[in-house]
Design an enzyme around this catalytic site. Structure first.
Site, PDB file in Angstrom:
ATOM      1  N   THR A  77       3.827  -3.057  21.599  1.00 57.07           N
ATOM      2  CA  THR A  77       5.104  -2.141  21.394  1.00 57.07           C
ATOM      3  C   THR A  77       4.568  -0.868  21.477  1.00 57.07           C
ATOM      4  OG1 THR A  77       5.500  -3.995  19.809  1.00 57.07           O
ATOM      5  CG2 THR A  77       7.048  -1.793  19.888  1.00 57.07           C
ATOM      6  N   LYS A 116       1.036  -1.095   0.046  1.00 63.17           N
ATOM      7  CA  LYS A 116       0.003  -0.056   0.104  1.00 63.17           C
ATOM      8  C   LYS A 116       1.060   1.387  -0.100  1.00 63.17           C
ATOM      9  CE  LYS A 116      -3.900  -2.216   2.211  1.00 63.17           C
ATOM     10  NZ  LYS A 116      -4.855  -2.110   3.238  1.00 63.17           N
TER      11      LYS A 116
HETATM   12  P1  NAP Z   1      -0.190  -5.233  11.210  1.00 65.34           P
HETATM   13  O1  NAP Z   1       0.360  -3.886  10.548  1.00 65.34           O
HETATM   14  O2  NAP Z   1       0.998  -6.266  11.251  1.00 65.34           O
HETATM   15  O3  NAP Z   1      -0.318  -4.689  12.641  1.00 65.34           O
HETATM   16  C1  NAP Z   1      -0.370  -5.701  13.660  1.00 65.34           C
HETATM   17  C2  NAP Z   1      -0.738  -5.243  15.038  1.00 65.34           C
HETATM   18  O4  NAP Z   1      -1.160  -6.104  15.887  1.00 65.34           O
HETATM   19  C3  NAP Z   1       0.474  -4.532  15.569  1.00 65.34           C
HETATM   20  O5  NAP Z   1      -0.047  -3.699  16.383  1.00 65.34           O
HETATM   21  C4  NAP Z   1       1.091  -5.626  16.463  1.00 65.34           C
HETATM   22  O6  NAP Z   1       1.424  -5.309  17.731  1.00 65.34           O
HETATM   23  C5  NAP Z   1      -0.163  -6.325  17.123  1.00 65.34           C
HETATM   24  N1  NAP Z   1      -0.228  -7.552  17.546  1.00 65.34           N
HETATM   25  C6  NAP Z   1       0.069  -8.674  16.654  1.00 65.34           C
HETATM   26  N2  NAP Z   1       0.076  -9.804  17.543  1.00 65.34           N
HETATM   27  C7  NAP Z   1      -0.111  -9.270  18.734  1.00 65.34           C
HETATM   28  C8  NAP Z   1      -0.136  -9.890  20.143  1.00 65.34           C
HETATM   29  N3  NAP Z   1       0.013 -11.534  19.971  1.00 65.34           N
HETATM   30  N4  NAP Z   1      -0.658  -9.463  21.226  1.00 65.34           N
HETATM   31  C9  NAP Z   1      -0.842  -8.128  20.988  1.00 65.34           C
HETATM   32  N5  NAP Z   1      -0.733  -7.387  20.023  1.00 65.34           N
HETATM   33  C10 NAP Z   1      -0.371  -8.040  18.862  1.00 65.34           C
HETATM   34  O7  NAP Z   1      -1.382  -5.620  10.746  1.00 65.34           O
HETATM   35  P2  NAP Z   1      -2.492  -4.772  10.183  1.00 65.34           P
HETATM   36  O8  NAP Z   1      -2.310  -4.734   8.497  1.00 65.34           O
HETATM   37  O9  NAP Z   1      -2.535  -3.628  10.694  1.00 65.34           O
HETATM   38  O10 NAP Z   1      -3.823  -5.686  10.299  1.00 65.34           O
HETATM   39  C11 NAP Z   1      -4.061  -5.808  11.538  1.00 65.34           C
HETATM   40  C12 NAP Z   1      -5.648  -6.790  11.764  1.00 65.34           C
HETATM   41  O11 NAP Z   1      -6.414  -6.017  10.913  1.00 65.34           O
HETATM   42  C13 NAP Z   1      -5.515  -7.977  10.852  1.00 65.34           C
HETATM   43  O12 NAP Z   1      -6.296  -8.869  11.864  1.00 65.34           O
HETATM   44  C14 NAP Z   1      -6.605  -7.942   9.658  1.00 65.34           C
HETATM   45  O13 NAP Z   1      -7.631  -9.062   9.754  1.00 65.34           O
HETATM   46  C15 NAP Z   1      -7.453  -6.864   9.971  1.00 65.34           C
HETATM   47  N6  NAP Z   1      -7.753  -6.147   8.775  1.00 65.34           N
HETATM   48  C16 NAP Z   1      -9.058  -6.080   8.549  1.00 65.34           C
HETATM   49  C17 NAP Z   1      -9.471  -5.297   7.127  1.00 65.34           C
HETATM   50  C18 NAP Z   1     -10.951  -5.268   6.991  1.00 65.34           C
HETATM   51  O14 NAP Z   1     -11.240  -4.940   5.965  1.00 65.34           O
HETATM   52  N7  NAP Z   1     -11.691  -5.751   7.971  1.00 65.34           N
HETATM   53  C19 NAP Z   1      -8.435  -4.599   6.462  1.00 65.34           C
HETATM   54  C20 NAP Z   1      -7.259  -4.834   6.713  1.00 65.34           C
HETATM   55  C21 NAP Z   1      -6.594  -5.711   7.814  1.00 65.34           C
HETATM   56  P3  NAP Z   1       2.957  -4.783  17.738  1.00 65.34           P
HETATM   57  O15 NAP Z   1       3.450  -3.659  17.108  1.00 65.34           O
HETATM   58  O16 NAP Z   1       3.676  -4.920  18.977  1.00 65.34           O
HETATM   59  O17 NAP Z   1       3.878  -5.859  16.719  1.00 65.34           O
END
Ligand code: NAP
Length: 521
Positions: free
Chosen positions: A403, A309
């Site tokens: 974090t 993106k």
């Molecule tokens: P990302 O950039 O990888 O960010 C992941 C986030 O989750 C970070 O803040 C990370 O914390 C946290 N995290 C991961 N594992 C964790 C754990 N075990 N305990 C606590 N915090 C944890 O991912 P993203 O693209 O933002 O996506 C996040 C979620 O959004 C996904 O589950 C996805 O399904 C959802 N999503 C939904 C849509 C929709 O249209 N509905 C679209 C896109 C994404 P740290 O910074 O500490 O690593």
């Protein structure tokens, strides 16, 4: 020119082969390839029997290719070259329309002579002269094509190679585009999947589809069901407009199912593909440049997902394309189209999708979000988009993240507060949004927020859409809170993209149904 959807029969014995032939017919195969190198204890009589079986079957005489692939070029078993040629000759005599023989095996003049005689004695038989590269691209496929045409001018050239990256597919597209007549060109491997579909748009003589994943005879082969149901194979023609989602990984994206169903329902000659672009900004740029330079491929619009993106945003700005102000602040876009002036336009449909999901479920306007206390858990890509959109409304945002430094950086950028996860109990938020992957399939028994923190007067939004009802949402409902699931946001962003792609409104209920059905698989 018709591109025949061809199913390879890859059975170990006659009975299994007959069963596969019947299934292929029932599934809509337009041609069969008898991969006789899969048969154990192969004899010419077996081949005669199978070709005769295909020819006398009720309900149509499917054209058949007889192949006995050399082990060096991907054959299943090591059969002597003489037997391999005997099998092809027997196939032709039994009525097969095509025989496939490797270009390398065809080069010795003694082999050529036998094949030529057999072809001259057959009324309709034609040779498919094939070349395979399993490691990588050919040094020059146009040169290879010319060499094949010199050795066997009447043959159908078949050139197949492994694409180690989607950008390797451009050689295959160029050859199909620059040559006419009957020819077969496509790429193997997961990076080559799109070449098997685009082959039809570019008029390849055939494209292969397996009966199921187990009977695939090459890496990256789609099943006949995927071809027909997901990629609407029978509707693809030279005029089909192409769309797709660029990302990595991309195999499990629901966007192709959503948009292809939407295009068909709207009666549009458009096709949406999964575009696996591995690597970073350089590979992304090369892919986008590659498709934009080839207007004849017919790409009209693109979705962009993780991890590209930001790459898409940078590419569009460098190319002096148009980006709306909030996407500029977020620094990431997920939709690219070409405007009527030929200029690229990019949008971020995620933030408006999230905002629409919140305002419609909570029954408030965007103005109503002003000064509302909001807790956002997570500080990754989706959090950034939602923080930017909510900050724009004047909501009072606190970002909680595992974090802390990531939360602090995001909070600094959008003028809000940051806190560690352990401070969540003190939240007085009216709107709580999970932007982490905690609770996503397969870890469906996890939740980022303990149940006791959820209150009746909250709206709880989980961006996760697999599963739709996460543990967080189940517990929020139990507490009496209003809930919003991730599917609503996902469908909202797809609806906005559909509008950019087609100028038409998509069908929300139909899109939601497609997502739910596909998650059910
Ligand atoms: P990302 O950039 O990888 O960010 C992941 C986030 O989750 C970070 O803040 C990370 O914390 C946290 N995290 C991961 N594992 C964790 C754990 N075990 N305990 C606590 N915090 C944890 O991912 P993203 O693209 O933002 O996506 C996040 C979620 O959004 C996904 O589950 C996805 O399904 C959802 N999503 C939904 C849509 C929709 O249209 N509905 C679209 C896109 C994404 P740290 O910074 O500490 O690593």
């Amino acid at each position: 020119m018709q591109t025949r959807l061809t199913v390879p029969i890859s059975a170990q014995n006659i009975d299994q082969a007959k069963q596969q032939i019947k299934e292929a017919r029932d599934c809509g195969a337009e041609m069969l390839e008898l991969r006789t190198d899969y048969l154990e204890n192969l004899t010419v009589d077996m081949v005669r029997e199978l070709v005769a079986d295909i020819k006398k079957a009720p309900g149509g005489n499917l054209p058949v290719i007889v192949t006995c692939r050399d082990k060096a070029e991907g054959g299943m078993r090591e059969y002597p070259q003489q037997l391999r040629i005997d099998v092809l000759v027997a196939g032709l005599k039994a009525g097969a329309e095509f025989i496939d023989f490797e270009f390398n095996s065809y080069m010795p003049t003694s082999n050529q002579a036998r094949i030529r005689v057999a072809l001259s004695q057959s009324l309709k038989g034609r040779l498919i002269l094939s070349a395979h590269s399993f490691e990588s691209r050919f040094p020059s496929i146009s040169m290879l094509r010319r060499r094949m045409a010199i050795v066997a001018p009447a043959a159908i050239p078949k050139i197949v190679y492994t694409a180690n990256h989607i950008n390797d597919c451009f050689d295959a597209f160029d050859l199909l585009h620059n040559t006419g007549g009957d020819r077969i060109v496509f790429c193997m491997g997961k990076a080559g999947i799109i070449s098997r579909i685009i082959a039809k748009k570019l008029g390849s003589f055939l494209s292969f589809a397996s009966l199921d994943q187990q009977s695939a005879t090459a890496a990256g082969q789609l099943t006949i069901e995927q071809f027909i149901k997901r990629y609407h194979y029978h509707s693809i023609n030279a005029q089909t407009g192409l769309y797709g989602v660029i990302g990595s990984p991309i195999a499990h994206s629901l966007s192709p199912a959503i948009h292809n169903t939407g295009f068909t329902a709207a009666g549009l000659n458009k096709l949406y593909l999964p575009l696996l672009v591995e690597g970073g900004s350089e590979e992304f740029d090369n892919f986008l440049r590659g498709i934009l330079a080839r207007g004849w491929l017919g790409f009209e619009g693109l979705s962009v997902t993780i991890p590209h993106k930001e790459n898409a945003y940078r590419y569009i700005t460098v190319k002096n394309g148009q980006v709306d102000p909030l996407s500029r602040r977020i620094g990431a876009v997920n939709t690219i189209v070409t405007g009527p002036d030929g200029r690229l336009r990019a949008y971020n449909t995620d933030y408006s999708a999230a905002m629409d999901s919140i305002t419609s479920a909570a029954n408030i306007t965007r103005d109503g979000l002003k000064k509302m206390p909001v807790s956002i858990i997570g500080a990754g890509g989706i959090s950034r988009t939602i923080v930017a959109a909510l900050a724009d409304t004047g909501a009072e945002i606190t970002i909680f993240n595992r974090t802390l430094s990531r939360a602090e950086n995001l909070a600094d950028e959008f003028n809000c507060r940051a806190a560690p996860l352990k401070d969540l109990p003190d939240t007085t938020a009216k709107l709580l949004i999970n932007c982490t992957s905690v609770g996503m399939y397969p870890n469906i028994d996890e939740t980022p927020v303990p149940q006791e923190y959820l209150k009746k007067d909250m709206v709880v939004f989980d961006t996760i859409y697999n599963p739709a009802q996460t543990l967080l949402l189940k517990q929020a409902k139990k507490a009496g809170a209003k809930t919003i699931d991730g599917i609503s946001m996902f469908v909202n962003q797809a609806l906005a993209q559909f509008k950019f792609f087609t100028g038409q409104d998509g069908d929300r209920d139909m899109m939601r149904k497609v997502v739910t059905e596909n998650l059910g698989h």
